[in-house]
Each structure stands twice: as structure tokens, then as C-alpha cells.
Design a protein around this motif. Structure first.
Motif, PDB file in Angstrom:
ATOM      1  N   PRO A 292       0.807  -1.227   0.000  1.00 12.53           N
ATOM      2  CA  PRO A 292       0.000   0.000   0.000  1.00 12.53           C
ATOM      3  C   PRO A 292       0.841   1.278   0.000  1.00 12.53           C
ATOM      4  N   ALA A 293       2.045   1.217   0.590  1.00 10.35           N
ATOM      5  CA  ALA A 293       2.880   2.419   0.629  1.00 10.35           C
ATOM      6  C   ALA A 293       3.251   2.857  -0.787  1.00 10.35           C
ATOM      7  N   GLN A 295       1.098   2.198  -3.296  1.00 11.84           N
ATOM      8  CA  GLN A 295      -0.206   2.140  -3.955  1.00 11.84           C
ATOM      9  C   GLN A 295      -0.377   0.847  -4.745  1.00 11.84           C
ATOM     10  N   PHE A 297      -2.118  -2.581  -4.812  1.00 11.94           N
ATOM     11  CA  PHE A 297      -3.180  -3.480  -4.371  1.00 11.94           C
ATOM     12  C   PHE A 297      -3.976  -3.791  -5.622  1.00 11.94           C
ATOM     13  N   PRO A 298      -4.664  -4.935  -5.658  1.00 10.71           N
ATOM     14  CA  PRO A 298      -5.391  -5.271  -6.888  1.00 10.71           C
ATOM     15  C   PRO A 298      -6.645  -4.416  -7.050  1.00 10.71           C
TER      16      PRO A 298
END
Lengths: 354, 354
Positions: A292-293, A295, A297-298
Motif C-alpha cells: 500500500p505504501a 499504492q 493493491f489489486p
């Protein structure tokens, strides 16, 4: 007809449909394990010529004699067609791999996902092997991998299901609503405005553009939808865990293709975030996309058209060291339908060739 | 300034913003309990004339002396402005009702939802009362009612959060992306195509039109987002259950306004579907909309612009007689922000007038 290796003869039933198109694409790009490939469709669609393995093949009309000499038949047709024709085809000696809901929960029909329970394909007293529904397929490979490591006890699932899960009518309806709604800033601010603005609802019980609709399938006892019960029943059967606690809430979202699921999974053993991520990264058919840091993610837009299940947002629950929360996406037409059917057929081809 | 009853003097700080606009609307339509109402905004927005209770009121620039004689100040401003100005305003003798995240988790600031913990408004050593974030507010009235009946033990939440939760920039970005995407049938079928087609991502880390994005807020330890931790921390504080097990996955969806939540709630006592529905139907601030056979369930499009939380899809879990699954929607700007602040201010007004 088209000839390949000296392998078994395959029939693709429903070759002209949406799932059939993906099946032909997969047959043309995966390892070539078949001898002859025959294409079959309803009399209405028969006579067309489609390309498989780079060769033109004429589509035959569905009839018993089309299956003479066929070893494996992949079915990508509606439930009623499967229910009627699968017994006809098996009586001619072929094994049927069925993508519909007709046989999934029949006790002596195995429900197979090659990454999870490949051994089940060998016990098929009816000559039929079933493939799970798209929402179950989106998560079952991920859960199978985690179950082998930690022992699954309970699932709480919320879905973000694409319009194409409701077929071509669902796709057309969403595009037509998007066309009507566009960037109109008068919409989305007042209760009920979208009901008048989007036009036809198609297969959905409410507007889908600029909205989410907490319903998929038919009404069942206790307020459950058939789509929610499918996730429970099929997960239990594929994982071989008849007592598994499963609760699902199915919600349709304005996405064309690719289902997403938010999953809370409780295990028998203590879990670790890094280890769980490593288990998933090493699992066939799964792509870990989880930073996530940066960005990462599926999202459906990044996953549509690809084969694997993409998983991210892997977290250990803060209040339960035996629970994981995660978010995953899979193309419901490809990963969630044609691919699993093709993989099951390849297992059968290997068995027949051995 | 505007004069009403002989009640307390109210200041609305942030009167020209999105939440401020809803606050003025509520002040004009709810029972009139205030004497004078003053409107306050940044020097940039000051000087404008807005309508409250049918009368024009000039907006004053934020300054300490504006609050002389003010009894209650409703803050609808960014966190940094609240953090700086709330102490200034309380030092002049007013009670601050703050809608931002600046004070929500400060131990000696009560976090109040009038339907759930109204008594907490009386103990406010700092002179500040905080209002929860919009996602928490969407579900807390429903959960408070069920907790009183069954005793809450655990929550598993998946959100379907609207673009307006990310402010005006979020709203503008979604409309602009919808304008660009429209009904273009070339989009939504191939991985990555939307990334090129939607234009700016605005406050979102991925395209939002025709997509869902499993992220809201900032990165926290363990892969959690700040939005997910807020739901956990605030639910525990409002319900007075510091040990409550809460796990949340926050997902942004292409809806303009109204958050939806899929909630799996586990209780101390056995639950019954009909009784739980009756409890919810009788709860102030809640509308039960729950008859799937007649296509009745809440959707954002039917809820936007209304005050209550709408709840439906109430089901008892099939594998746990102590668990309920439900789906709820609330207008995140109205129900999830201005309304609760206005209701807390009314509690304070009643106390000051008593």
C-alpha cells in the motif's frame, strides 16, 4: 475440425458464447495437449467458422452424433442446456467438464479446482466434473493455499461483483447506463434521481451506474441470495470442509468485468502477515500485489483480461492472531469460468494420455 | 446575525464549506432551539451572505472576538483548523462540537452519537465534544440498537465508500472520469486500459470510474489504512466497549455520495432475524428497508440526501446463531457529518436552556 497432437479429442460446447470465446483463446495459447478439437453450439449459431490453434474450424450444431469419438467435452452453456446434454454426451463415452451450476452440488459429481483438489477429478461416477461459480473461483485458490498452511475454520466474505457476472445483458445494461449518466453533475446527489436517469435496469434490481446493489441471484430462505449460498456450499465442497463456517454478502458494483472480494478468514493456527504473503506469492495461479505504501493493491481495472487471482491488502486481524483480512480480484469470465474448465480438461487429458 | 428563540447563541464555523452548507440546511429545517446564529468562515470566504432560518446572515471572518457571547460552536472545518481554533473558542466560554478528526480519540473529549451515548455529552472537561467519522456514523446507530438488545462482541466490516468522502476533489474527480469514460465499450475489458482513459486520479490511488479501489486514508502499521483503524477505534469509544473485536476493509466505489457497509456482527446472545428487524424498525434514526422478494434493500442512489441510516439484508448467519449479517447505507455528508454535529449541539442547547 482441427488436428493437433495425437492427444485426446476435445469438444467445446457453447463455442460461440462469451465463455466459449475465452475457452478458444485459452486453447490457442496454452500447451497443446489435444488431438482433434470440435466446436459445438446451438443450431442457431452453428455453421460459423471460428479460429482455434490458428486454424479455422466450422461450428457444428448440438446433436448426439457430434460427440462420437470425443474423449472430453468442455461445456460453456446455460444451466438448462448442461442439465439436458451432459448425460447425452457422457452416454457416448466422453467426460464432461461443466461450467454451469447444473451439477456443482450433486454429491457424485466432483467440483474441481486443479490448484486445490486435483485428485478429485479421478472419481467421477457420472462421467461429469463440475467447475465452481465465478465468485467462488475468485477466492478459492487463495484460500486453498492458506488452508494448507494454517487450517481454515471460518470465512466472512463481502463481494464487489462485476456486471458481466449477469451475462451479456449485464454488460450491455451497464454500458447503456454509463452512456446516459456520463459526467452529469445533477446525478448522484438526490435520492431516486438515478432511477429516472439510467433507463433500463436490465438484469439488476436497481440502477448500477453510480450505485452499488446488494443483491445477486434469487431469493432463498432467511433473506439469503442464491449467490451467497453458492459461495458457502461450493467453498465447503472444493476445500473438503463440510463444516466450514461461511457467511457471504454479495453486492453488484458498476465494474464491467472482474469480481473483487473482501475476505476475513479465521484459521486453526496463528497467522503471520509476512509468512501468509510468502505462501500466496509462491502459489500457482495467484499473484501477490500488496504494498500500500507504493499504492500496490489489486483493482478490477488492473486485473481484467488476466488469468491469475490477484490478492493484496493482506493483514493480520488486530484482535485475533488467527485471522487474516485480504482483498482479491479475478476476471470472472476468464479466471472465474473458462480457465478452470480448461485446466480441469487438461487434467483429464493427462489421465487419458498416461 | 439572525435571531430566533431566546435560546443559546450558536456559531457555525466553516459555514461556506460542503458540510457547512448541510449544517445551515439542517438549522433551517429542524426545530428552532437557538437564539442568535453566527456564521464564521476563513477570511477568504468571509463577507458572503448566506440564508439561515429564512434570513440572510453575513459570514464573519474567523477571529477570537467573533466568539464573544457564543454558547455553542459547531465546527465543520479541516482537522488542522479545528486543532488550532477549538481551544481558542472554548477559552471564550463556548462549547465546541467538532466534526473533524482532531479530537475524536483524545481521552478527555467525549465522542458522542445522540442515539447511542447521549449521556457522554455532559462530561466534557475540555469543553469539546467530538463527532465520529462518516463511515463509523453510517453504522453506529444500527449497531448501538442491536448492542442494547444482544450485546455486541465482534464486527467484520467491508465498506463501499463514496467519492465525496474524499471531499470536493473526490466528487470532481469522479464526475470528470465518468465524463471521459461514458459508455465507451472499449473500456473495462483489458487490464490497464482505464488507467490511460480516465484522466487524473485526483485524491484516489487508481481509476475510480468503472472500478473499485481497496484503499482510503494513509498507510499504518501492519498494512492497515487509517480509515480502517478509525472504524475500529471510534466504534469502541462510542459504544463504550474498549475490548470490542473490530476488523474493517475500506474500499472506494464509483458512487458520488452515500457510504454503504456490509457488516457481520457477532453478539453475546442468540439472535433472531425477525426480532432484529423489529429492533431496527423501532430505532430512531434508522429506516429498515428489507424485503428482497420485492427488491427492497438500501442502495446509495435511494439514500443520498436523506437523514437516516437505511439498513437491509438482515440475515442470521447460517453457521452461528449469535451472528447477524446486514447491509446499510447512509449519506456521508448529511447523516455522516452535519446531522450528528447538529444533534449533539441540540443536546447541549437543551442542557444550557434547562
Amino acid at each position: 475440425m482441427t488436428r493437433g497432437t495425437g492427444g485426446p479429442t476435445l469438444a467445446v460446447v457453447g463455442a460461440t458464447g462469451a465463455v466459449g470465446a475465452v475457452m478458444l483463446d485459452l486453447l490457442s495459447t496454452r500447451r497443446n495437449v489435444y488431438g482433434e478439437i470440435r466446436l459445438v453450439a446451438s443450431p442457431r449459431s452453428a455453421g460459423r467458422t471460428l479460429t482455434v490453434r490458428g486454424e479455422p474450424v466450422e461450428v457444428a450444431a448440438l446433436a448426439p452424433e457430434v460427440f462420437d469419438g470425443v474423449d472430453i467435452a468442455m461445456f460453456g452453456v446455460p444451466e438448462a442446456v448442461s442439465a439436458e446434454w451432459a448425460p447425452v454426451v457422457t452416454s457416448r463415452g466422453a467426460v464432461v467438464v461443466d461450467n454451469s451450476g447444473a451439477f456443482r452440488m450433486v454429491p457424485d459429481v466432483p467440483l474441481v479446482v486443479p490448484e486445490v483438489n486435483p485428485e478429485r477429478v479421478r472419481r467421477r461416477p457420472r462421467g461429469i466434473v463440475a467447475s465452481p461459480s465465478c465468485a467462488t473461483l475468485s477466492m478459492i485458490v487463495v484460500l486453498g493455499a492458506l488452508h494448507r498452511r494454517y487450517g481454515l475454520r471460518e470465512l466472512v466474505v463481502s463481494s464487489y461483483q462485476a456486471a458481466s457476472g449477469a451475462g451479456q445483458d449485464g454488460i450491455d445494461t451497464l454500458y447503456e447506463q454509463m452512456e446516459k449518466v456520463g459526467g452529469d453533475r445533477a446525478l448522484g446527489n438526490r435520492a431516486g434521481d438515478l432511477r429516472g436517469a439510467v433507463g433500463e435496469f436490465g438484469p439488476f434490481p436497481a440502477p448500477l451506474a453510480l450505485n452499488v446493489v446488494p443483491w445477486a441471484g434469487e431469493v432463498r430462505d432467511g433473506g439469503w441470495s442464491s449467490a451467497e449460498l453458492k459461495i458457502r456450499d461450493e467453498s465447503r465442497k472444493v476445500l473438503g470442509l463440510p463444516e466450514l463456517r461461511v457467511t457471504a454478502t454479495c453486492v453488484r458494483v458498476p465494474v464491467v468485468t472482474a469480481h473483487s472480494l473482501s475476505v476475513h478468514a479465521v484459521f486453526k493456527e496463528r497467522v503471520e502477515q509476512r509468512e501468509a504473503q510468502a505462501v500466496l506469492a509462491a502459489s500457482p495461479g495467484v499473484v501477490l500485489c500488496d504494498n500500500p505504501a507504493f499504492q500496490e493493491f489489486p483493482t478490477p481495472a488492473d486485473v481484467v483480461g488476466t488469468d491469475p487471482v490477484w490478492v493484496g491488502r493482506v493483514r493480520r486481524s488486530l484482535d485475533d492472531p488467527k485471522a487474516l483480512d485480504l482483498f482479491l480480484c479475478g476476471d470472472n469470465l476468464r479466471n472465474g469460468a473458462a480457465l478452470n474448465t480448461a485446466q480441469v480438461a487438461e487434467l483429464l487429458a493427462a489421465e487419458l494420455t498416461a
